[in-house]
Motif scaffolding. Structure first.
Motif, short mmCIF file in Angstrom:
data_model
loop_
_atom_site.label_atom_id
_atom_site.label_comp_id
_atom_site.label_asym_id
_atom_site.label_seq_id
_atom_site.Cartn_x
_atom_site.Cartn_y
_atom_site.Cartn_z
N THR A 1 -93.51 -15.65 -19.27
CA THR A 1 -94.44 -16.41 -18.41
C THR A 1 -94.75 -17.77 -18.99
OG1 THR A 1 -96.29 -15.31 -19.51
CG2 THR A 1 -95.50 -14.33 -17.44
N ARG A 2 -93.84 -18.33 -19.77
CA ARG A 2 -94.07 -19.61 -20.42
C ARG A 2 -93.94 -20.77 -19.44
NH1 ARG A 2 -88.99 -17.83 -21.48
NH2 ARG A 2 -87.27 -19.22 -21.00
N ILE B 1 -87.87 -21.52 -17.02
CA ILE B 1 -88.26 -20.11 -16.96
C ILE B 1 -87.20 -19.22 -16.32
CG2 ILE B 1 -89.55 -20.34 -14.81
CD1 ILE B 1 -91.56 -18.31 -16.04
#
Length: 84
Positions: free
Chosen positions: A25-26, A30
């Motif tokens: 979830t950076r 992604i």
């Protein structure tokens, strides 16, 4: 950005990016999404990748926005979305 043939590209930027632990979830890069044309192909590719040892983190399923897809964790912790 959406192209005439339906392909889409999203580019995001965040100052001071670091190459640290890559959580799913950076911010930043992604996932990559690949349109494969049918539910059967999504199912087949998901099964093949799972059998090859890749982690399937969702699906195959119909998402809240109506896509049929699965997500697999690929090399370097990047999410690979297989969709129609």
């Amino acid at each position: 950005m959406t192209f005439d043939d339906g392909a889409r590209l999203e580019i995001m930027n965040k100052p001071e990016m670091e190459d640290g632990q890559k959580t799913l979830t950076r911010t930043g890069f992604i996932h990559l999404a690949f349109f494969v044309g049918s539910k059967e192909k999504v199912d087949e590719l998901t099964k093949t990748l799972k059998e090859a040892g890749y982690e399937v983190i969702s699906g195959p399923r119909i998402t809240g926005d109506g896509y049929y897809e699965s997500c697999v964790v690929g090399i370097e912790g990047n999410q690979i979305e297989i969709t129609i």
